[in-house]
Design a protein around this motif. Structure first.
Motif, PDB file in Angstrom:
ATOM      1  N   VAL A 178       0.846  -1.186   0.000  1.00  0.00           N
ATOM      2  CA  VAL A 178       0.000   0.000   0.000  1.00  0.00           C
ATOM      3  C   VAL A 178       0.885   1.241   0.000  1.00  0.00           C
ATOM      4  CG1 VAL A 178      -1.786   1.296   1.240  1.00  0.00           C
ATOM      5  CG2 VAL A 178      -1.881  -1.209   1.155  1.00  0.00           C
ATOM      6  N   ARG A 179       0.604   2.142  -0.919  1.00  0.00           N
ATOM      7  CA  ARG A 179       1.331   3.407  -1.012  1.00  0.00           C
ATOM      8  C   ARG A 179       0.474   4.508  -0.390  1.00  0.00           C
ATOM      9  NH1 ARG A 179       4.379   6.405  -4.886  1.00  0.00           N
ATOM     10  NH2 ARG A 179       4.923   8.362  -3.837  1.00  0.00           N
ATOM     11  N   LEU A 180       1.080   5.273   0.514  1.00  0.00           N
ATOM     12  CA  LEU A 180       0.366   6.337   1.205  1.00  0.00           C
ATOM     13  C   LEU A 180       0.730   7.671   0.562  1.00  0.00           C
ATOM     14  CD1 LEU A 180       1.162   5.173   4.872  1.00  0.00           C
ATOM     15  CD2 LEU A 180      -0.656   4.362   3.354  1.00  0.00           C
ATOM     16  N   LYS A 181      -0.049   8.080  -0.426  1.00  0.00           N
ATOM     17  CA  LYS A 181       0.192   9.381  -1.061  1.00  0.00           C
ATOM     18  C   LYS A 181      -0.148  10.500  -0.102  1.00  0.00           C
ATOM     19  CE  LYS A 181      -0.775  11.874  -5.350  1.00  0.00           C
ATOM     20  NZ  LYS A 181      -1.533  11.833  -6.631  1.00  0.00           N
ATOM     21  N   LYS A 182      -1.236  10.323   0.634  1.00  0.00           N
ATOM     22  CA  LYS A 182      -1.616  11.216   1.721  1.00  0.00           C
ATOM     23  C   LYS A 182      -2.290  10.338   2.760  1.00  0.00           C
ATOM     24  CE  LYS A 182      -3.934  15.572   2.849  1.00  0.00           C
ATOM     25  NZ  LYS A 182      -4.770  16.688   2.323  1.00  0.00           N
ATOM     26  N   GLU A 183      -1.609  10.109   3.879  1.00  0.00           N
ATOM     27  CA  GLU A 183      -2.067   9.139   4.864  1.00  0.00           C
ATOM     28  C   GLU A 183      -3.486   9.425   5.338  1.00  0.00           C
ATOM     29  OE1 GLU A 183      -0.269   6.841   8.804  1.00  0.00           O
ATOM     30  OE2 GLU A 183       0.605   8.722   8.119  1.00  0.00           O
ATOM     31  N   HIS A 184      -4.293   8.367   5.387  1.00  0.00           N
ATOM     32  CA  HIS A 184      -5.690   8.409   5.819  1.00  0.00           C
ATOM     33  C   HIS A 184      -6.600   9.135   4.830  1.00  0.00           C
ATOM     34  CE1 HIS A 184      -4.122   6.831   9.475  1.00  0.00           C
ATOM     35  NE2 HIS A 184      -3.600   7.964   9.885  1.00  0.00           N
ATOM     36  N   VAL A 185      -6.063   9.504   3.676  1.00  0.00           N
ATOM     37  CA  VAL A 185      -6.871  10.207   2.677  1.00  0.00           C
ATOM     38  C   VAL A 185      -6.709   9.580   1.291  1.00  0.00           C
ATOM     39  CG1 VAL A 185      -7.326  12.420   1.530  1.00  0.00           C
ATOM     40  CG2 VAL A 185      -6.722  12.366   3.963  1.00  0.00           C
ATOM     41  N   LEU A 186      -5.472   9.422   0.854  1.00  0.00           N
ATOM     42  CA  LEU A 186      -5.175   8.866  -0.463  1.00  0.00           C
ATOM     43  C   LEU A 186      -4.219   7.691  -0.305  1.00  0.00           C
ATOM     44  CD1 LEU A 186      -4.637  12.198  -2.450  1.00  0.00           C
ATOM     45  CD2 LEU A 186      -6.651  10.703  -2.547  1.00  0.00           C
ATOM     46  N   GLN A 187      -4.772   6.474  -0.338  1.00  0.00           N
ATOM     47  CA  GLN A 187      -3.982   5.250  -0.174  1.00  0.00           C
ATOM     48  C   GLN A 187      -4.382   4.265  -1.267  1.00  0.00           C
ATOM     49  OE1 GLN A 187      -3.597   5.611   4.718  1.00  0.00           O
ATOM     50  NE2 GLN A 187      -4.618   3.831   3.857  1.00  0.00           N
ATOM     51  N   SER A 191       1.840  -2.788  -7.060  1.00  0.00           N
ATOM     52  CA  SER A 191       2.520  -4.071  -7.222  1.00  0.00           C
ATOM     53  C   SER A 191       3.866  -3.857  -7.891  1.00  0.00           C
ATOM     54  CB  SER A 191       1.676  -5.046  -8.056  1.00  0.00           C
ATOM     55  OG  SER A 191       1.592  -4.632  -9.407  1.00  0.00           O
ATOM     56  N   VAL A 192       4.775  -4.788  -7.651  1.00  0.00           N
ATOM     57  CA  VAL A 192       6.105  -4.740  -8.240  1.00  0.00           C
ATOM     58  C   VAL A 192       6.597  -6.179  -8.380  1.00  0.00           C
ATOM     59  CG1 VAL A 192       7.294  -4.568  -6.004  1.00  0.00           C
ATOM     60  CG2 VAL A 192       8.384  -3.631  -8.052  1.00  0.00           C
ATOM     61  N   HIS A 193       7.390  -6.436  -9.406  1.00  0.00           N
ATOM     62  CA  HIS A 193       7.982  -7.759  -9.542  1.00  0.00           C
ATOM     63  C   HIS A 193       8.994  -7.990  -8.422  1.00  0.00           C
ATOM     64  CE1 HIS A 193       7.069  -7.351 -14.103  1.00  0.00           C
ATOM     65  NE2 HIS A 193       6.017  -7.807 -13.432  1.00  0.00           N
ATOM     66  N   ALA A 194       9.215  -9.244  -8.093  1.00  0.00           N
ATOM     67  CA  ALA A 194      10.103  -9.570  -6.979  1.00  0.00           C
ATOM     68  C   ALA A 194      11.522  -9.048  -7.186  1.00  0.00           C
ATOM     69  CB  ALA A 194      10.128 -11.079  -6.746  1.00  0.00           C
ATOM     70  N   SER A 197      11.402  -4.676 -10.624  1.00  0.00           N
ATOM     71  CA  SER A 197      10.944  -4.081 -11.879  1.00  0.00           C
ATOM     72  C   SER A 197       9.417  -4.072 -11.945  1.00  0.00           C
ATOM     73  CB  SER A 197      11.511  -4.858 -13.067  1.00  0.00           C
ATOM     74  OG  SER A 197      10.981  -6.181 -13.093  1.00  0.00           O
ATOM     75  N   GLY A 198       8.895  -3.333 -12.916  1.00  0.00           N
ATOM     76  CA  GLY A 198       7.463  -3.384 -13.197  1.00  0.00           C
ATOM     77  C   GLY A 198       6.573  -2.746 -12.155  1.00  0.00           C
ATOM     78  N   LEU A 199       7.039  -1.708 -11.485  1.00  0.00           N
ATOM     79  CA  LEU A 199       6.218  -1.048 -10.478  1.00  0.00           C
ATOM     80  C   LEU A 199       4.990  -0.417 -11.124  1.00  0.00           C
ATOM     81  CD1 LEU A 199       5.944   0.017  -7.516  1.00  0.00           C
ATOM     82  CD2 LEU A 199       7.183   2.059  -8.273  1.00  0.00           C
ATOM     83  N   LYS A 200       3.803  -0.672 -10.525  1.00  0.00           N
ATOM     84  CA  LYS A 200       2.587  -0.062 -11.068  1.00  0.00           C
ATOM     85  C   LYS A 200       1.523   0.063  -9.983  1.00  0.00           C
ATOM     86  CE  LYS A 200       0.415  -4.343 -12.751  1.00  0.00           C
ATOM     87  NZ  LYS A 200      -0.166  -5.020 -13.937  1.00  0.00           N
ATOM     88  N   ARG A 201       0.650   1.036 -10.190  1.00  0.00           N
ATOM     89  CA  ARG A 201      -0.482   1.222  -9.284  1.00  0.00           C
ATOM     90  C   ARG A 201      -1.603   0.295  -9.706  1.00  0.00           C
ATOM     91  NH1 ARG A 201      -4.709   4.559  -9.791  1.00  0.00           N
ATOM     92  NH2 ARG A 201      -3.649   5.835 -11.361  1.00  0.00           N
ATOM     93  N   VAL A 202      -2.214  -0.393  -8.718  1.00  0.00           N
ATOM     94  CA  VAL A 202      -3.252  -1.384  -8.993  1.00  0.00           C
ATOM     95  C   VAL A 202      -4.648  -0.815  -8.767  1.00  0.00           C
ATOM     96  CG1 VAL A 202      -4.154  -3.662  -8.344  1.00  0.00           C
ATOM     97  CG2 VAL A 202      -1.678  -3.269  -8.403  1.00  0.00           C
ATOM     98  N   THR A 203      -4.826   0.008  -7.739  1.00  0.00           N
ATOM     99  CA  THR A 203      -6.141   0.585  -7.441  1.00  0.00           C
ATOM    100  C   THR A 203      -6.061   2.106  -7.456  1.00  0.00           C
ATOM    101  OG1 THR A 203      -5.833   0.712  -5.032  1.00  0.00           O
ATOM    102  CG2 THR A 203      -6.664  -1.379  -5.933  1.00  0.00           C
ATOM    103  N   PRO A 204      -7.193   2.778  -7.678  1.00  0.00           N
ATOM    104  CA  PRO A 204      -7.191   4.246  -7.615  1.00  0.00           C
ATOM    105  C   PRO A 204      -6.953   4.725  -6.182  1.00  0.00           C
ATOM    106  CG  PRO A 204      -9.158   3.402  -8.748  1.00  0.00           C
ATOM    107  CD  PRO A 204      -8.504   2.237  -8.083  1.00  0.00           C
ATOM    108  N   TYR A 205      -6.302   5.868  -6.046  1.00  0.00           N
ATOM    109  CA  TYR A 205      -6.110   6.437  -4.713  1.00  0.00           C
ATOM    110  C   TYR A 205      -7.443   6.760  -4.047  1.00  0.00           C
ATOM    111  CZ  TYR A 205      -1.021   6.958  -4.917  1.00  0.00           C
ATOM    112  OH  TYR A 205       0.328   6.719  -4.949  1.00  0.00           O
TER     113      TYR A 205
END
Length: 320
Positions: A178-187, A191-194, A197-205
């Motif tokens: 989980v990436r916290l762009k703005k904690e408790h507001v935008l999380q 996912s990333v390959h082991a 490589s291949g870092l990408k956002r899976v769900t909308p903030y």
């Protein structure tokens, strides 16, 4: 009834069952190898969080840690024999291991600078992924290490970036967090390959997902919580599942009313057999353990709701 008709009916029933099982398997909700064992979670006792285990029927609750600090974020080893967890103390945090019965407590990272936390076993049970914050460089990263705390390997990281709750796919190829762009507001879930490589956002903030999520044992679905911190104040937190690429949203609970008037569901983890998901059900300031089918049916409470809410829930396999 003729024998031909009986045989034909049986064939139809079997075919329909196969179609149903195939549909469930494609959604990650079919039974997969693994025998359901104990459920682990953290609960506040005497001003600190300690780890507890409980049977899948809600009986036999047992406190397994008595640390001078907070024991949180438990994660079962694939064989059900040990639990990795985060140990928080006034001057930092570290990753620890403990046997399922509470014996054999070992601190893997306590001598290093910074904070190392939120461990999760890799599928082979030989390594852990975890979050590391280096207080000298202010870089927060996801790394892996062996079960002695050595052989550190960087997966992904950057200065000042909020990363939390890393989990590994059952095939070991993908790490979600989980990436916290703005904690408790935008999380959002990433996912990333082991290999990093291949870092990408899976769900909308805007989903504002909770910091606890889990992979289905067959790797086809991920369980998580939306509206976790009540960005929409009159809406409840609810349990959903998605495919690993973020598609195929399926809502498993449909609570309304938000934190004051309604109930809320917070994701724990899938059962080892893949049929159920253990969750925390909250209403106002009370919460308890519950289990729901991976298809969203048959929600039932395992424990009574109390102010000492179970948190960071993980369902382990039955140890041999």
């Amino acid at each position: 009834m003729s024998r031909r008709l009986v045989v034909s009916s049986a064939v139809i029933v079997i075919a329909l069952a196969a179609v149903a099982l195939g549909r469930l398997a494609s959604e990650g909700e079919a039974t997969t190898p693994g025998t359901n064992g104990l459920i682990a979670y953290a609960k506040e006792v005497g001003g600190h969080f300690q780890l507890f285990t409980i049977r899948p029927d809600g009986t036999g609750e047992r406190q397994i840690t008595h640390v001078d600090g907070d024991a949180v974020h438990p994660d079962w080893s694939p064989d059900g024999n040990r639990i990795a967890f985060e140990f928080d103390r006034p001057r930092g945090c570290s990753v620890m291991l403990v046997n399922a019965d509470g014996s054999g407590l070992a601190d893997l990272t306590g001598t290093r600078n910074g904070c190392e936390n939120q461990p999760a076993f890799m599928p082979d049970g030989q390594r852990l992924v975890f979050v590391r914050f280096d207080d000298r460089t202010e870089v927060e990263s996801i790394q892996s290490m062996n079960l002695s705390g050595g052989d550190l390997r960087l997966i992904t990281g950057r200065k000042g970036a909020g990363r939390t709750d890393p989990n590994v796919s059952p095939d070991g190829k993908t790490i979600t967090f989980v990436r916290l762009k703005k904690e408790h507001v935008l999380q959002a879930l990433f996912s990333v390959h082991a290999d990093g490589s291949g870092l990408k956002r899976v769900t909308p903030y805007r989903w504002e997902v909770a910091i606890k999520h889990d992979w289905a044992p067959n790797g086809k679905r991920i369980a998580l919580t939306t509206n976790a911190d009540f960005v929409r104040p009159n809406a409840s937190a609810n349990l959903v599942t998605i495919r690993p690429d973020g598609s195929g949203l399926k809502r498993l609970t449909h609570f309304t009313g938000g934190p004051v008037k309604g109930k809320n569901a917070f994701a724990g983890s899938y059962s080892p057999d893949g049929r159920q998901i253990v969750v925390r059900i909250e209403q106002r300031d009370r919460g308890g353990l519950a289990v729901i089918g991976a298809d969203g049916r048959h929600l039932h409470m395992l424990t009574r709701a109390s102010k000492n809410k179970p948190r960071f829930i993980d369902w382990g396999t039955h140890a041999p």
